[in-house]
Design an enzyme around this catalytic site. Structure first.
Site, PDB file in Angstrom:
ATOM      1  N   GLN A 253       0.842  -1.216   0.000  1.00 30.36           N
ATOM      2  CA  GLN A 253       0.000   0.000   0.000  1.00 30.36           C
ATOM      3  C   GLN A 253       0.872   1.259   0.000  1.00 30.36           C
ATOM      4  O   GLN A 253       0.685   2.170  -0.812  1.00 30.36           O
ATOM      5  CB  GLN A 253      -0.890   0.033   1.244  1.00 30.36           C
ATOM      6  CG  GLN A 253      -1.921  -1.066   1.318  1.00 30.36           C
ATOM      7  CD  GLN A 253      -2.871  -0.819   2.483  1.00 30.36           C
ATOM      8  OE1 GLN A 253      -3.940  -0.246   2.303  1.00 30.36           O
ATOM      9  NE2 GLN A 253      -2.505  -1.250   3.676  1.00 30.36           N
TER      10      GLN A 253
ATOM     11  N   ASP B  83      10.286  -5.229  -5.829  1.00 29.23           N
ATOM     12  CA  ASP B  83       9.495  -6.061  -4.928  1.00 29.23           C
ATOM     13  C   ASP B  83      10.339  -7.286  -4.605  1.00 29.23           C
ATOM     14  O   ASP B  83      11.553  -7.265  -4.747  1.00 29.23           O
ATOM     15  CB  ASP B  83       8.123  -6.403  -5.526  1.00 29.23           C
ATOM     16  CG  ASP B  83       8.231  -7.141  -6.845  1.00 29.23           C
ATOM     17  OD1 ASP B  83       9.330  -7.642  -7.175  1.00 29.23           O
ATOM     18  OD2 ASP B  83       7.221  -7.223  -7.562  1.00 29.23           O
TER      19      ASP B  83
ATOM     20  N   ALA C 124       7.491  -5.213   4.441  1.00 26.03           N
ATOM     21  CA  ALA C 124       7.423  -5.717   5.809  1.00 26.03           C
ATOM     22  C   ALA C 124       6.557  -6.968   5.830  1.00 26.03           C
ATOM     23  O   ALA C 124       5.731  -7.173   4.935  1.00 26.03           O
ATOM     24  CB  ALA C 124       6.806  -4.667   6.744  1.00 26.03           C
TER      25      ALA C 124
ATOM     26  N   TYR D  24       3.968  -9.671  15.863  1.00 27.73           N
ATOM     27  CA  TYR D  24       4.208  -8.655  14.815  1.00 27.73           C
ATOM     28  C   TYR D  24       4.847  -7.412  15.444  1.00 27.73           C
ATOM     29  O   TYR D  24       5.856  -6.901  14.954  1.00 27.73           O
ATOM     30  CB  TYR D  24       2.883  -8.313  14.130  1.00 27.73           C
ATOM     31  CG  TYR D  24       2.924  -7.082  13.256  1.00 27.73           C
ATOM     32  CD1 TYR D  24       3.575  -7.097  12.028  1.00 27.73           C
ATOM     33  CD2 TYR D  24       2.302  -5.902  13.662  1.00 27.73           C
ATOM     34  CE1 TYR D  24       3.609  -5.953  11.232  1.00 27.73           C
ATOM     35  CE2 TYR D  24       2.327  -4.764  12.872  1.00 27.73           C
ATOM     36  CZ  TYR D  24       2.981  -4.790  11.658  1.00 27.73           C
ATOM     37  OH  TYR D  24       3.014  -3.669  10.879  1.00 27.73           O
TER      38      TYR D  24
ATOM     39  N   TRP E 180      -3.140   1.838  11.173  1.00 28.16           N
ATOM     40  CA  TRP E 180      -4.412   1.643  10.457  1.00 28.16           C
ATOM     41  C   TRP E 180      -4.314   2.144   9.005  1.00 28.16           C
ATOM     42  O   TRP E 180      -5.115   2.970   8.553  1.00 28.16           O
ATOM     43  CB  TRP E 180      -5.536   2.365  11.179  1.00 28.16           C
ATOM     44  CG  TRP E 180      -5.829   1.843  12.562  1.00 28.16           C
ATOM     45  CD1 TRP E 180      -5.035   1.094  13.362  1.00 28.16           C
ATOM     46  CD2 TRP E 180      -7.052   2.040  13.303  1.00 28.16           C
ATOM     47  NE1 TRP E 180      -5.655   0.820  14.547  1.00 28.16           N
ATOM     48  CE2 TRP E 180      -6.896   1.391  14.546  1.00 28.16           C
ATOM     49  CE3 TRP E 180      -8.244   2.713  13.040  1.00 28.16           C
ATOM     50  CZ2 TRP E 180      -7.896   1.378  15.519  1.00 28.16           C
ATOM     51  CZ3 TRP E 180      -9.234   2.713  14.012  1.00 28.16           C
ATOM     52  CH2 TRP E 180      -9.060   2.047  15.232  1.00 28.16           C
TER      53      TRP E 180
END
Ligand code: NDP
Length: 297
Positions: free
Chosen positions: A11, A30, A64, A129, A154
């Site tokens: 994102q 990536d 991540a 996490y 968030w």
């Protein structure tokens, strides 16, 4: 100036491809191998070789391990990607004299109380996490490299999966939704994070003393229940055909998950706003923009 972006399709990574492009030569990776370069954070040897080959002036790490519940069972992979790979990036940045820009999370905190967390507050993650992300932060800070770490919360984007899109999908089929009302935070757009990153990079190049750890979220606060109600209310008001009739508030204890979640995800962003002279809009503005994009309204 050469910028190496890792995690280009997440994102935040997706938005960084846009916001970093005007700053210099951008090499965006990536986890796949392209032209002998590899941005897989679970392959430390290939990652090191890639950095040594590219010799960037700035490394921006948007990659991540973000599967919060799965991290409870895949602890080694979470530690490798969020902890040891961050250490490697920091060590290589220190050798090159490069900047490392990295992202972390409100999940480094215990979630107690209702005061927004400051950068100086004690950390105490309640899930793996959070523990793995904290290990990454600590490795970067201890490495001696020049760094910016942005703790955020968030995250949503027009591209990618997130809570808002899940609520829209569920609201199409279900008449009743039960949504947690005792966890509070600030929904934060990946576009905002990317734009602030680019602005901050421009400033640290002139003023390296601004290096450090910062909290970065949209302004205001809301529970998941309030957030879901806002998203669904917007969709209904704009003519989306939804089956949902009731959005019921529930408590965290009513919705057991493999990973515990902190109740208080509020982050105090004063340091970021003061040091970089930035204005952070309320969360509703960004969420509305994202909804207009994904619903084409
Ligand atoms: P996403 O999950 O959208 O993106 C993470 C990216 O990392 C994905 O593109 C993923 O690739 C990639 N990735 C995972 N494992 C590896 C690997 N071994 N090697 C290379 N790439 C890998 O996350 P966000 O963009 O939302 O998160 C950006 C940052 O913000 C992260 O540091 C995250 O911890 C932090 N953050 C996120 C929050 C959120 O709500 N999402 C909240 C707080 C902090 P693939 O798709 O191939 O798996």
């Amino acid at each position: 100036m050469k910028i190496l972006l890792l995690g280009k399709n997440g994102q935040v990574g997706w938005e960084l491809q846009r916001s970093l492009a005007p700053l210099g030569e951008l090499i965006a990776l990536d986890r796949n191998k392209v032209d002998g370069l590899c941005g897989d954070l679970s392959d430390l040897g290939a990652l090191r070789a890639t950095i040594q080959q590219v010799k960037p002036d700035i490394i921006v790490n948007a990659a991540a391990y973000t599967a919060v519940d799965k991290a409870e069972s895949e602890t080694e992979l979470a530690d490798l990607v969020n902890g040891r790979a961050s250490q490697l990036l920091a060590d290589e940045a220190a050798i090159l004299g490069a900047w490392l820009i990295h992202y972390s999370t409100d999940y480094v905190f215990s979630g107690q109380g209702d005061t927004p967390w400051q950068e100086t507050d004690e950390v105490s993650p309640v899930n793996h996490y959070g523990t793995s992300k904290l290990a990454g932060e600590q490795a970067i800070i201890a490495s001696g490299c020049k760094y910016l770490i942005f703790r955020t919360s968030w995250v949503y984007g027009a591209r990618g999966n997130n809570f808002a899109k899940t609520m829209l999908r569920l609201a199409k089929d279900r008449e009743t939704l039960n949504v947690i009302a005792d966890q509070v935070g600030a929904p934060t757009g990946a576009d905002l994070i990317a734009d602030v990153t680019a602005l901050a990079i421009q400033q640290i190049l002139q003023r390296p003393e601004l290096a450090g750890l910062y909290h970065l979220t949209a302004s205001g606060e809301v529970s998941w229940h309030g957030y879901a109600s806002y998203v669904i209310g917007f969709a209904q008001a704009n003519g989306e055909p939804l089956a949902v009739r009731a959005i019921n508030p529930i408590e965290t204890s009513d919705y057991p998950t493999p990973a515990r979640r902190p109740l208080n995800s509020r982050l105090n962003t004063q340091k970021l706003r003061d040091n970089f002279s930035l204005h952070l809009l309320d969360w509703q503005t960004g969420v509305t923009r994202m909804l207009r994009e994904v619903l084409n309204k």
